[in-house]
Design an enzyme around this catalytic site. Structure first.
Site, PDB file in Angstrom:
ATOM      1  N   HIS A 134       0.802  -1.285  -0.109  1.00 35.16           N
ATOM      2  CA  HIS A 134       0.084   0.082  -0.045  1.00 35.16           C
ATOM      3  C   HIS A 134       0.903   1.171   0.045  1.00 35.16           C
ATOM      4  O   HIS A 134       0.482   2.203  -0.507  1.00 35.16           O
ATOM      5  CB  HIS A 134      -0.992  -0.207   1.192  1.00 35.16           C
ATOM      6  CG  HIS A 134      -1.882  -1.086   1.142  1.00 35.16           C
ATOM      7  ND1 HIS A 134      -2.688  -1.538   1.920  1.00 35.16           N
ATOM      8  CD2 HIS A 134      -2.542  -1.611  -0.087  1.00 35.16           C
ATOM      9  CE1 HIS A 134      -3.482  -2.628   1.749  1.00 35.16           C
ATOM     10  NE2 HIS A 134      -3.397  -2.797   0.514  1.00 35.16           N
ATOM     11  N   HIS A 150      -7.052  -8.217  -8.491  1.00 35.15           N
ATOM     12  CA  HIS A 150      -7.398  -9.182  -7.345  1.00 35.15           C
ATOM     13  C   HIS A 150      -7.900  -8.302  -6.246  1.00 35.15           C
ATOM     14  O   HIS A 150      -6.957  -8.025  -5.177  1.00 35.15           O
ATOM     15  CB  HIS A 150      -6.266 -10.133  -6.936  1.00 35.15           C
ATOM     16  CG  HIS A 150      -5.874 -10.756  -8.094  1.00 35.15           C
ATOM     17  ND1 HIS A 150      -4.878 -10.485  -9.171  1.00 35.15           N
ATOM     18  CD2 HIS A 150      -5.971 -12.375  -8.346  1.00 35.15           C
ATOM     19  CE1 HIS A 150      -4.744 -11.785  -9.953  1.00 35.15           C
ATOM     20  NE2 HIS A 150      -5.295 -12.778  -9.392  1.00 35.15           N
ATOM     21  N   SER A 200      -6.439  -2.082  -0.740  1.00 32.97           N
ATOM     22  CA  SER A 200      -5.991  -1.217  -1.750  1.00 32.97           C
ATOM     23  C   SER A 200      -7.255  -0.385  -2.703  1.00 32.97           C
ATOM     24  O   SER A 200      -7.011   0.580  -2.970  1.00 32.97           O
ATOM     25  CB  SER A 200      -4.984  -1.794  -2.590  1.00 32.97           C
ATOM     26  OG  SER A 200      -5.387  -3.091  -3.449  1.00 32.97           O
ATOM     27  N   GLU A 238     -12.496  -8.752  -8.770  1.00 36.87           N
ATOM     28  CA  GLU A 238     -12.544  -9.844  -7.690  1.00 36.87           C
ATOM     29  C   GLU A 238     -13.079 -11.115  -8.478  1.00 36.87           C
ATOM     30  O   GLU A 238     -14.306 -11.348  -9.086  1.00 36.87           O
ATOM     31  CB  GLU A 238     -13.371  -9.497  -6.442  1.00 36.87           C
ATOM     32  CG  GLU A 238     -13.460 -10.236  -5.523  1.00 36.87           C
ATOM     33  CD  GLU A 238     -12.378 -10.981  -4.910  1.00 36.87           C
ATOM     34  OE1 GLU A 238     -12.351 -12.470  -4.816  1.00 36.87           O
ATOM     35  OE2 GLU A 238     -11.324 -10.343  -4.837  1.00 36.87           O
ATOM     36  N   GLY A 253      -9.143 -12.240 -12.675  1.00 35.20           N
ATOM     37  CA  GLY A 253      -8.322 -10.969 -12.792  1.00 35.20           C
ATOM     38  C   GLY A 253      -7.354 -10.976 -13.862  1.00 35.20           C
ATOM     39  O   GLY A 253      -7.238  -9.718 -14.608  1.00 35.20           O
ATOM     40  N   ASP A 284      -2.229  -8.542  -7.695  1.00 40.18           N
ATOM     41  CA  ASP A 284      -1.965  -9.169  -6.353  1.00 40.18           C
ATOM     42  C   ASP A 284      -2.665 -10.343  -6.175  1.00 40.18           C
ATOM     43  O   ASP A 284      -3.458 -10.732  -5.433  1.00 40.18           O
ATOM     44  CB  ASP A 284      -2.588  -8.115  -5.262  1.00 40.18           C
ATOM     45  CG  ASP A 284      -2.362  -8.540  -3.887  1.00 40.18           C
ATOM     46  OD1 ASP A 284      -1.713  -9.489  -3.511  1.00 40.18           O
ATOM     47  OD2 ASP A 284      -2.998  -8.072  -3.083  1.00 40.18           O
TER      48      ASP A 284
END
Length: 312
Positions: free
Chosen positions: A37, A60, A122, A140, A175, A195
Site C-alpha cells: 500500500h 485481485h 488497496s 474480484e 483478474g 496481487d
C-alpha cells in the site's frame, strides 16, 4: 460518518468459480499490506504529476475494507506485526517519511488506527486519493466478495475528496483476463496492480503470460506485481524471467521480516514494477528503510530496491 450508499456499478457474472483458500480478511494490515500500500500510494502520486487522467486497474481487489476485530483477522493477528508495529515505530521516531504519515492518515479515515479497528484494502486507499479525471476498475474472482467490494466502495468516508462514483467499477471475474479485456485504457495512461494469491502450481506461468499479453496491448502502462518472498532461488529465477521477457525497465522493491531462505516459509514480500515512474526508486528508499527497521523480526532481515532491467 459514512455516506448513504449511492448506486455503484458492479458486474456479477453468473458462472461457477474456483474458490481459493486465500482470504484477504486473514492477512489485512500485515507486513505485506504495509509495503504494497505504501508503494501503491507513491505510484498514484507520481502518476498524478501529469494533469491527464489514468486508469487504475486492480486484478485481485478483495473486499476493500476489513474489520480487524473480526474472527478472521483476530485468528492470525497479522495486523499487529504489520500496521501495528509501524504505528508504534512512528510514535517513537523523531523523523517519519512523509509517505508513511500520509498512509497512516488515509487508514485513519476508516476507523481508529490507534486501536486497529478497521483496515482499508488497496481499492479504498486508491479511490480516496484518485482525482475526478482518473478511473478505477476493481476485479474480484468471488461474486460474494465482489458485492462486498461494491458496498465498501460506495460507503467510503464522506470527507474524502474521491473520484466520482460513475468512474468506479467493481466486478467479479478472472483478474488476469482483465489485462486483455480492459487494456489499453481510453485514457492511454494506466496503473495495473496485480496481487494474486499464489496458490496454484501454474499461477506464476499464468502471470508471466498475462503480463506479456498486457504489454503487447499497452506497452507504456505501469504494471505493479506483488509477490511473496519464499524459496528465494526459485523466486529470483522467475523474476528475472519476467524481466527478460520485456525490453521495458523493471524495478523490484522488497522488504523482509526474516532472512532469506530456500524453504517455503514466507519471509517477506515485494513488488515487481514494469515502467516505474521517474524517481520511484529514490523516493521509496527512505520509506523502505523505515519500514524494514519497524517491521523486521530478525536483525538480518533484508530490504532492497533493485533494477532488473535498468531504465534506458
Amino acid at each position: 460518518m459514512m455516506t448513504t450508499p449511492p448506486t455503484l456499478r458492479v458486474r456479477i457474472n453468473r458462472r461457477p468459480v474456483c474458490i481459493m483458500n486465500y482470504q484477504h480478511h486473514f492477512h489485512a494490515g500485515n507486513h505485506a499490506d504495509v509495503l504494497k500500500h505504501l508503494v501503491l500510494l507513491q505510484l498514484i502520486e507520481l502518476m498524478q504529476q501529469k494533469p491527464t487522467g489514468f486508469l487504475l486497474l486492480e486484478t485481485h481487489a478483495g473486499a476493500g475494507l476489513y474489520d480487524l476485530q473480526a474472527s478472521e483477522a483476530r485468528r492470525s493477528d497479522e495486523a499487529t506485526g504489520g500496521i501495528g508495529r509501524l504505528l508504534q515505530a512512528t510514535q517513537a521516531a523523531n523523523t517519519v517519511p512523509d509517505l508513511i504519515r500520509f498512509y497512516l492518515e488515509q487508514i485513519g479515515r476508516f476507523g481508529s488506527i490507534l486501536h486497529l479497528s478497521h483496515y482499508p484494502g488497496s481499492p479504498l486507499l486508491a479511490v480516496c486519493v484518485l482525482r475526478p479525471q482518473d478511473r478505477y476498475i476493481g476485479v474480484e474472482l468471488v461474486p460474494k466478495v465482489a458485492r462486498e467490494l461494491s458496498r465498501n466502495l460506495a460507503e467510503r468516508p464522506i470527507q474524502a475528496q474521491c473520484i466520482h462514483d460513475r468512474r468506479v467499477i467493481a466486478r467479479d471475474g478472472e483478474g488476469l483476463a482483465a489485462l486483455k479485456a480492459d487494456l489499453p485504457p481510453l485514457e492511454r495512461r494506466g496503473l495495473i496492480l496485480i496481487d494474486p494469491p499464489y496458490e496454484q502450481a501454474q499461477e506464476r506461468d499464468d502471470i508471466t503470460a498475462a503480463l506479456q499479453a498486457g504489454l503487447q496491448r499497452f506497452e507504456t502502462g505501469v504494471y505493479a506485481l506483488w509477490y511473496p518472498i519464499k524459496q528465494r532461488p526459485y523466486l529470483d529465477r522467475w523474476l528475472n524471467r519476467i524481466a527478460k521477457s520485456t525490453p521495458r525497465p523493471v524495478l523490484t522493491i522488497e522488504n523482509s521480516i526474516f532472512p532469506d531462505e530456500s524453504g517455503n516459509r514466507l519471509t517477506g514480500s515485494g513488488l515487481l514494477i514494469i515502467n516505474p515512474p521517474w524517481q520511484l526508486d529514490t523516493l521509496m528508499q527512505p520509506v523502505l528503510e523505515f519500514v524494514n527497521d519497524a517491521l523486521k523480526q530478525d536483525t538480518a532481515a533484508p530490504s532492497a530496491i533493485r533494477w532488473l532491467n535498468p531504465a534506458h
